[in-house]
Every structure is written in C-alpha cells, then in structure tokens.
Design an enzyme around this catalytic site. Structure first.
Site, PDB file in Angstrom:
ATOM      1  N   ARG A 125       0.927  -1.266   0.023  1.00 53.37           N
ATOM      2  CA  ARG A 125       0.054   0.056  -0.061  1.00 53.37           C
ATOM      3  C   ARG A 125       0.975   1.252   0.093  1.00 53.37           C
ATOM      4  O   ARG A 125       1.698   1.257   0.952  1.00 53.37           O
ATOM      5  CB  ARG A 125      -0.798  -0.024   1.269  1.00 53.37           C
ATOM      6  N   GLU A 144       5.169   6.690   2.439  1.00 55.04           N
ATOM      7  CA  GLU A 144       5.927   5.701   2.335  1.00 55.04           C
ATOM      8  C   GLU A 144       5.239   4.654   1.641  1.00 55.04           C
ATOM      9  O   GLU A 144       3.931   4.821   1.291  1.00 55.04           O
ATOM     10  CB  GLU A 144       6.045   5.044   3.867  1.00 55.04           C
ATOM     11  N   ASN A 146       4.130   0.528   2.292  1.00 58.07           N
ATOM     12  CA  ASN A 146       4.077  -0.484   2.962  1.00 58.07           C
ATOM     13  C   ASN A 146       4.238  -2.044   2.267  1.00 58.07           C
ATOM     14  O   ASN A 146       3.253  -2.114   1.631  1.00 58.07           O
ATOM     15  CB  ASN A 146       2.775  -0.602   3.762  1.00 58.07           C
ATOM     16  N   SER A 151      -2.601  -3.003   6.148  1.00 58.18           N
ATOM     17  CA  SER A 151      -3.868  -3.231   6.692  1.00 58.18           C
ATOM     18  C   SER A 151      -5.146  -2.427   6.193  1.00 58.18           C
ATOM     19  O   SER A 151      -4.838  -1.498   5.416  1.00 58.18           O
ATOM     20  CB  SER A 151      -4.032  -3.518   8.201  1.00 58.18           C
ATOM     21  N   LYS A 305      12.441   2.281   5.203  1.00 54.98           N
ATOM     22  CA  LYS A 305      12.591   3.716   5.108  1.00 54.98           C
ATOM     23  C   LYS A 305      13.874   4.034   4.472  1.00 54.98           C
ATOM     24  O   LYS A 305      13.983   4.803   3.798  1.00 54.98           O
ATOM     25  CB  LYS A 305      12.380   4.278   6.642  1.00 54.98           C
ATOM     26  N   LYS A 364      12.758   9.582  10.620  1.00 59.13           N
ATOM     27  CA  LYS A 364      12.353   8.424  10.653  1.00 59.13           C
ATOM     28  C   LYS A 364      13.244   7.053  11.016  1.00 59.13           C
ATOM     29  O   LYS A 364      14.250   7.090  10.481  1.00 59.13           O
ATOM     30  CB  LYS A 364      11.610   8.003   9.480  1.00 59.13           C
ATOM     31  N   GLU A 368       7.896   0.209  11.583  1.00 55.46           N
ATOM     32  CA  GLU A 368       6.602   0.347  11.065  1.00 55.46           C
ATOM     33  C   GLU A 368       5.406   0.345  12.022  1.00 55.46           C
ATOM     34  O   GLU A 368       5.770   0.375  13.216  1.00 55.46           O
ATOM     35  CB  GLU A 368       6.216  -0.906  10.119  1.00 55.46           C
ATOM     36  N   GLY A 369       4.129   0.643  11.547  1.00 48.74           N
ATOM     37  CA  GLY A 369       3.053   0.698  12.592  1.00 48.74           C
ATOM     38  C   GLY A 369       2.684   1.593  13.241  1.00 48.74           C
ATOM     39  O   GLY A 369       1.857   1.914  13.963  1.00 48.74           O
ATOM     40  N   ARG A 450      -7.528   7.501   5.189  1.00 53.23           N
ATOM     41  CA  ARG A 450      -7.262   7.759   6.568  1.00 53.23           C
ATOM     42  C   ARG A 450      -7.393   9.209   6.959  1.00 53.23           C
ATOM     43  O   ARG A 450      -6.650   9.727   6.394  1.00 53.23           O
ATOM     44  CB  ARG A 450      -6.150   6.893   7.376  1.00 53.23           C
TER      45      ARG A 450
HETATM   46  P1  ADP Z   1       4.940   3.864   9.756  1.00 55.37           P
HETATM   47  O1  ADP Z   1       5.759   2.923   9.166  1.00 55.37           O
HETATM   48  O2  ADP Z   1       4.894   4.040  11.074  1.00 55.37           O
HETATM   49  O3  ADP Z   1       3.518   4.147   9.369  1.00 55.37           O
HETATM   50  P2  ADP Z   1       5.161   6.335   8.148  1.00 55.37           P
HETATM   51  O4  ADP Z   1       6.262   6.848   7.500  1.00 55.37           O
HETATM   52  O5  ADP Z   1       4.023   6.065   7.587  1.00 55.37           O
HETATM   53  O6  ADP Z   1       5.567   5.301   9.214  1.00 55.37           O
HETATM   54  O7  ADP Z   1       4.625   7.576   8.990  1.00 55.37           O
HETATM   55  C1  ADP Z   1       3.785   7.397  10.204  1.00 55.37           C
HETATM   56  C2  ADP Z   1       2.816   8.870  10.198  1.00 55.37           C
HETATM   57  O8  ADP Z   1       3.509   9.943  10.224  1.00 55.37           O
HETATM   58  C3  ADP Z   1       2.055   9.059   8.738  1.00 55.37           C
HETATM   59  O9  ADP Z   1       0.881   8.183   8.654  1.00 55.37           O
HETATM   60  C4  ADP Z   1       1.785  10.548   8.714  1.00 55.37           C
HETATM   61  O10 ADP Z   1       0.612  10.705   9.233  1.00 55.37           O
HETATM   62  C5  ADP Z   1       3.038  10.871   9.337  1.00 55.37           C
HETATM   63  N1  ADP Z   1       4.207  11.295   8.589  1.00 55.37           N
HETATM   64  C6  ADP Z   1       5.087  10.502   7.987  1.00 55.37           C
HETATM   65  N2  ADP Z   1       5.737  11.155   7.063  1.00 55.37           N
HETATM   66  C7  ADP Z   1       5.374  12.250   7.067  1.00 55.37           C
HETATM   67  C8  ADP Z   1       5.777  13.533   6.561  1.00 55.37           C
HETATM   68  N3  ADP Z   1       6.986  13.663   5.639  1.00 55.37           N
HETATM   69  N4  ADP Z   1       5.263  14.711   6.486  1.00 55.37           N
HETATM   70  C9  ADP Z   1       4.059  14.584   7.264  1.00 55.37           C
HETATM   71  N5  ADP Z   1       3.485  13.698   8.114  1.00 55.37           N
HETATM   72  C10 ADP Z   1       4.457  12.486   8.055  1.00 55.37           C
HETATM   73 MG    MG Z   2       2.625   4.385   7.585  1.00 52.28          MG
END
Ligand code: ADP
Ligand code: MG
Length: 474
Positions: A125, A144, A146, A151, A305, A364, A368-369, A450
């Site tokens: 996703r 990102e 996944n 899910s 990442k 970051k 994940e999660g 979401r």
């Molecule tokens: P995870 O693997 O924990 O889901 P993500 O990279 O999806 O990691 O980041 C988790 C959440 O953080 C995202 O769903 C988003 O809400 C916020 N986020 C992540 N990267 C960014 C970004 N570059 N700018 C703004 N918000 C972000």
């Molecule tokens: Mg995410």
C-alpha cells in the site's frame, strides 16, 4: 478543496442524528473491531473509528495515485530481486539497527541456500498526503510504501456504503451517488488466489500469520472470506505454531499440522516485538520454504525507510527500472525530499539543517506501524544528541508534508461528538504475482483514506490516531 458539506457541519441536531445512524450503519456493514478490553474475543465488538463525512480529495491527485501504482509494484519487485542494491543500501543501517540486521541475515541465508520459492506475491500500500506548496496547489507526495501487513483493505471495502447513507440523511443524495465503489478485500484475495493456484496443489492451504493481539481480525476476515468463497482453505497461525508444528519436506514444501501451505500471508512480523528467538526460527523456516510468502523477506526489506530514502537519490530509479522512463517519471513525481543521515558531509549538512528548522522535517527510524517518527522539538533534541554518532544512520530525514486541513467529525466509541480540524492520507493497494521471472499479475486493488486531527503529527488507525474515511472527489 472543500467538500460541499460546510453548510451542514454546524447544524447540531442534524449532525447528531447522522452520527447515530452512521454508527449503526457501520456496525451493520461490518466496519468492526474487537475492543481494547477483549482484543481476542468476538463476544463484544465495536465499530472501527471512522469520519462522519467523506473528505474531499482532488480528483487529479487521486487519479495520479492510481496511475503510478503498477509502477510501484514493478519497482518493489525489482528491488526485491536486486541483492547488490539491498546490500549496498542497507549496509550502514544494519550496523546500527538490530532488527533490520536480523531480517537481513535471514535474507542472505536463504539466498545462499538457494530459493525454493518460485511464485512471488506482493501486496503493498503506497500512502500519500496532499502537500500544499507555496502556491497552494496541492501535490501528491508519498509518505511511504508498506510492503508487509498493509492493513484496512478489508474494512475500507465497507466504509463507502456507510458514508453514502450518512450523506443521504444530510440531504446530499446526489453527492452520495458520486462516492466510488472500493473493494480492496477482493483485489487482495485475487492476488492470494492467483499465487495459490500457481503453487499448484489443490489441497494446500493459505496461512494467515497473525499477531497475538487480534483487534483488527475483521479486516483480515474480509479477505479470508473472499478466499473461502473461491473454495480456498484458510488457516490462521502464529509464529509460535510454526515453530512448534511447522516442517519442511525434502522439496522444502511447508507443512503445518500435516497441512501443506501454498501461501503465507504475513499480518505480523514487521516490528521487533513480534519476535522472540523461537519466532525468528519460525521466520527462517518459512523463508526457506517453497511456499509463496507475502511478502518474502527481500520484499519486506524493500519497504524499509532506508530503501525509500535511497530511491530518491538521482539515478537510482533509472538503474532499478532500466528502459522504463515513463514509470520512473511517474514514481519520481510523488517523492518528497528524502535525506540520508549516513556519516559524512552530506549527512552532517542535512542534520544541521533539520536542527535549525525542525518543523520542516520528519525524523524516521526503521520502524513500521505508527508512532515511531520524531517531529519538531523532539526531532531537534534527538538529532542534537546523536548527530555525531553512528546511531544517526539508523534514521532517515524527510521533508514534512503540509496538507490543507478541513473540518470533520471523528467517530470513535466513547468519544464526544465534536468538530476537528483534520488532514487525510490516501493509500492505494497494489497486488502483483510473479512466477520465476514472469509477471503474471500487476494491479492496483483499491484505496484507503485515513483521516486524523491535525494535533497528531503521526498517524495510524491501529495506533488509535487516524480513522477510516472515504474520498469525495473534487
Ligand atoms: P509507519 O511505518 O510508522 O506507518 P510512516 O512513514 O507512514 O511510518 O509515518 C507515520 C505517520 O506519520 C504517517 O501516517 C503520517 O501521518 C506521518 N508522516 C510520516 N511522514 C510524514 C511526512 N513526511 N510529512 C508529514 N507527516 C508524515
Ligand atoms: Mg505508514
């Protein structure tokens, strides 16, 4: 980018009536979750959190996200087959990040033994936000991708129907009819079914590998049901079951409880907490097997990442997808700024920049999660502390994406009904199946929207921050 419900947003009695109906509609439609108190029983369940209203999504960006999904499928698959790239990209990370290092060790080990698996199944996703640049025109920017345990494809297959009904209550029947149908659970199941079929044993089963805490079981059941409807047997097991009862025969066919397993669909195994020494052994057994793993360990690593950051480097996409200039251009257009924190001048510079201006970046780790990223003052503090140590290479830096907020009501069990300023994240599901070198399926399989209140920097429905939503295209 506003949706046309600003007029009813503050009509309290009407909103209250719609919210009551919405909750019942969600329960009826099966937008369900087990409760925090009883996460492993279905005697008492509740609705999964969702928005009262669909959120506006720019049509052009929605189409762009769909149009690039098959490219991302190809990219992830190409990375998973490129040992040199994975080794080079993750070299600095695995020196400091134990979890990635352990995954990497299994990856190397199965390659050295030689892969028994010949059917490959990817379900991913790709998540995006709509960044409002200086000129206020929103742009699609990837958060990102996944590649393991992505899910909510199941529950989100049922949310559009709820929002359609809510809009009707609010006197918006015409708008209700414009909400798109969306059925990722079917799309994901079609991919699993294809891999099962190519594996080529009628009596073999599909194994969902599931977590200890199974609050989100209904999301998975949606996909399971689609498989049962196609007369494919599904079993649900934990790593522990695999450790205790799993075995390989001479041809490395995987058996558990005497049943042959054609496809292993991981809904766990993506965070360190999922593993103890025995679970690591179970993971190795699964990876060594002939069964189609969704994902195999190489594809899981492709979703780190660190890999994402490396993809943004000029020239990398071209090397990974030679002769695919159009795909490369579509993919690159979705990238936000991503920066390596590897030791050296490049990393020093960007670390200094982030410390000076923490609100423009997200820090970051390889996790994940949800709930792992660092923002603002915390980002500054942590980066100050690790800026001269190798530890910093376990992180990447990313430009912070700043979407335009809009108002909505977030419906959660036991929460008061109130308007929140919200931002949304759009995910597109991708499914592909490869046999040997031949791609036999490469599809997008539906979407997930979401939405969360702006006071939360990080996201995640399972993390209790974001809620399910439906896009209303504008
Ligand atoms: P995870 O693997 O924990 O889901 P993500 O990279 O999806 O990691 O980041 C988790 C959440 O953080 C995202 O769903 C988003 O809400 C916020 N986020 C992540 N990267 C960014 C970004 N570059 N700018 C703004 N918000 C972000
Ligand atoms: Mg995410």
């Amino acid at each position: 980018m506003a949706a046309p419900w600003e007029d009813v947003l503050h009509e309290e009695p009407l909103v209250r009536e719609a919210a009551l109906l919405a909750v019942d509609a969600a329960l009826l439609a099966g937008v369900l979750m087990r409760t925090e108190e009883e996460p492993n029983a279905s005697e008492v369940v509740n609705y999964a959190p969702f928005t009262l209203l669909p959120s506006a999504v720019p049509n052009a960006l929605f189409e762009q996200a769909y149009a690039v999904q098959q490219d991302f499928n190809l990219l992830v698959d190409a990375i998973s087959q490129n040992r040199e790239f994975l080794e080079r990209t993750l070299a600095s990370t695995i020196k400091v990040d134990d979890f990635t290092a352990r995954l990497f060790r299994i990856y190397t080990q199965v390659l050295e033994e030689g892969l028994a698996q010949s059917v490959f199944l990817g379900i991913n996703r790709s998540d995006y936000m709509f960044d409002c640049g200086v000129d206020e025109t929103p742009a699609l920017k990837q958060i990102e991708i996944n590649t393991i345990a992505a899910s909510f494809g199941g529950l989100t297959s049922r949310t559009a129907a709820v929002h359609r009904q809510v809009l009707k209550v609010l006197g918006k029947a015409e708008e209700a009819s414009r909400l798109l149908p969306n059925n990722p659970s079917q799309g994901l199941a079609l991919g699993i079914a294809k891999a099962w079929e190519l594996y080529g044993s009628q009596s073999a089963v599909v194994m969902f590998l599931v977590e200890k805490v199974q609050r989100n079981i209904f999301d998975q059941r949606c996909v399971e049901n689609e498989l049962w409807n196609r007369n494919i047997r599904v079993i649900r097991k934990r790593f522990r079951d695999v450790f205790e009862k799993g075995s390989l025969d001479d041809a490395r066919r995987l058996y558990i409880d005497g049943q042959e397993v054609a496809v292993v669909y991981y809904r766990e195994g993506y965070v360190p907490q999922n593993y103890d020494p025995q679970n690591w052994e179970a993971r190795l057994l699964l990876e060594r097997s002939r069964a189609a793993k969704c994902p195999d360990i190489a594809t899981q690593l492709a979703g780190t990442k660190k890999v994402q950051q490396e993809l943004a480097r000029p020239g990398t996409l071209e090397r990974l997808l030679p002769g695919c200039a159009a795909s490369v251009a579509r993919i690159r257009a979705t990238f936000a700024g991503l920066y390596s924190l590897d030791l050296g001048e490049e990393g020093d510079k960007v670390a200094a920049k982030a410390i000076a201006d923490p609100d423009c970046f997200v820090l970051k780790p390889q996790r994940e999660g949800g709930g792992n990223n660092l923002y603002g003052e915390e980002l500054r503090r942590v980066l100050e502390k690790i800026k001269d140590s190798p530890e910093r290479t376990s992180y990447i830096l990313m430009d912070k994406i700043k979407p335009q907020p809009s108002k909505n009501y977030l419906l959660r069990p036991h929460s008061p009904l109130k308007v929140s300023e919200c931002i949304s994240e759009l995910g597109i599901f991708g499914v592909y199946v490869r046999r040997g070198k031949e791609m036999v399926m490469n599809e997008s399989a539906g979407h997930l929207l979401r939405t969360k209140a702006i006071e939360h920097a990080d996201g995640g429905v399972a993390a209790g921050v974001a809620v399910l939503d439906t896009p209303y295209l504008v």
